[in-house]
Design a protein around this motif. Structure first.
Motif, PDB file in Angstrom:
ATOM      1  N   LEU A   8       0.827  -1.200   0.000  1.00 55.51           N
ATOM      2  CA  LEU A   8       0.000   0.000   0.000  1.00 55.51           C
ATOM      3  C   LEU A   8       0.867   1.258   0.000  1.00 55.51           C
ATOM      4  O   LEU A   8       0.598   2.206  -0.746  1.00 55.51           O
ATOM      5  CB  LEU A   8      -0.943  -0.005   1.205  1.00 55.51           C
ATOM      6  CG  LEU A   8      -1.857   1.214   1.322  1.00 55.51           C
ATOM      7  CD1 LEU A   8      -2.818   1.271   0.138  1.00 55.51           C
ATOM      8  CD2 LEU A   8      -2.622   1.168   2.630  1.00 55.51           C
ATOM      9  N   ALA A   9       1.909   1.269   0.800  1.00 57.94           N
ATOM     10  CA  ALA A   9       2.818   2.414   0.853  1.00 57.94           C
ATOM     11  C   ALA A   9       3.513   2.605  -0.482  1.00 57.94           C
ATOM     12  O   ALA A   9       3.671   3.732  -0.965  1.00 57.94           O
ATOM     13  CB  ALA A   9       3.828   2.230   1.969  1.00 57.94           C
ATOM     14  N   LEU A  10       3.941   1.519  -1.116  1.00 59.83           N
ATOM     15  CA  LEU A  10       4.595   1.587  -2.421  1.00 59.83           C
ATOM     16  C   LEU A  10       3.642   2.132  -3.480  1.00 59.83           C
ATOM     17  O   LEU A  10       4.000   3.007  -4.272  1.00 59.83           O
ATOM     18  CB  LEU A  10       5.116   0.209  -2.819  1.00 59.83           C
ATOM     19  CG  LEU A  10       5.806   0.133  -4.184  1.00 59.83           C
ATOM     20  CD1 LEU A  10       7.075   0.962  -4.186  1.00 59.83           C
ATOM     21  CD2 LEU A  10       6.094  -1.304  -4.542  1.00 59.83           C
ATOM     22  N   LEU A  11       2.426   1.636  -3.503  1.00 57.05           N
ATOM     23  CA  LEU A  11       1.439   2.108  -4.480  1.00 57.05           C
ATOM     24  C   LEU A  11       1.103   3.583  -4.271  1.00 57.05           C
ATOM     25  O   LEU A  11       0.942   4.343  -5.228  1.00 57.05           O
ATOM     26  CB  LEU A  11       0.173   1.257  -4.414  1.00 57.05           C
ATOM     27  CG  LEU A  11       0.303  -0.175  -4.942  1.00 57.05           C
ATOM     28  CD1 LEU A  11      -0.996  -0.932  -4.700  1.00 57.05           C
ATOM     29  CD2 LEU A  11       0.671  -0.173  -6.407  1.00 57.05           C
ATOM     30  N   THR A  12       1.006   3.985  -3.032  1.00 56.56           N
ATOM     31  CA  THR A  12       0.739   5.391  -2.731  1.00 56.56           C
ATOM     32  C   THR A  12       1.892   6.263  -3.197  1.00 56.56           C
ATOM     33  O   THR A  12       1.680   7.320  -3.809  1.00 56.56           O
ATOM     34  CB  THR A  12       0.501   5.577  -1.222  1.00 56.56           C
ATOM     35  OG1 THR A  12      -0.600   4.761  -0.830  1.00 56.56           O
ATOM     36  CG2 THR A  12       0.215   7.029  -0.884  1.00 56.56           C
TER      37      THR A  12
END
Length: 166
Positions: A8-12
């Protein structure tokens, strides 16, 4: 759970710059649409009122500017029965457009650099009666320019270009 949070952090992190680019692109095209709409409104008002109607750049929202920057400072749509190129004190503007968002520039080539004037027949003509057609270039740093093209018939078209903005 940690793996899902990491994904999720990477996609954000990857989507935030793309979203910013999308917003910049949208603002540039939105401003091109607003200018095109203003020109179409002026043309229809000239025909409806049976009098010359102008779209001019304005800094103070009261008078038309003939020097300085481009249309990014805002513009006025006003009736001009006396063909002076300026709004009459007793006749309020038809529409006042606020400045463009920060970072957007709007410059017209020579025939449309300061003013677009429509006759009562809806034809763009300079105040001296000469044919008026030209191109407005809208730019935002990091994006390709957008052109708003005024044809000699008075019709407007918006074109995406491959010209990079400085």
């Amino acid at each position: 759970m940690l793996t899902a949070l990491a994904i999720l952090a990477l996609l954000t992190a990857l989507s935030v710059p793309a979203y910013g680019a999308f917003l910049g692109f949208y603002r540039l095209h939105s401003e091109a649409q607003m200018l095109g709409w203003a020109l179409q409104l002026a043309r229809s008002e000239a025909i409806k009122r049976n009098v010359r109607v102008n779209v001019c750049k304005s800094v103070d929202r009261v008078h038309c500017a003939t020097t300085g920057s481009g249309f990014e400072t805002g513009w006025l749509i006003h009736a001009d029965p006396g063909r002076t190129g300026q709004p009459d004190a007793d006749d309020p503007p038809i529409r006042i457009e606020p400045p463009a968002p920060d970072g957007i520039t709007i410059h017209g080539n020579k025939p449309v650099a300061n003013l677009v004037s429509y006759t009562a027949f809806g034809h763009p003509r300079e105040l001296n009666g000469a044919l008026q057609m030209g191109t407005f270039t809208l730019c935002r740093s990091g994006f390709n320019a957008v052109h708003v093209v005024l044809a000699n018939s008075g019709r407007i078209r918006i074109e995406n270009t491959s010209d990079s903005c400085p």
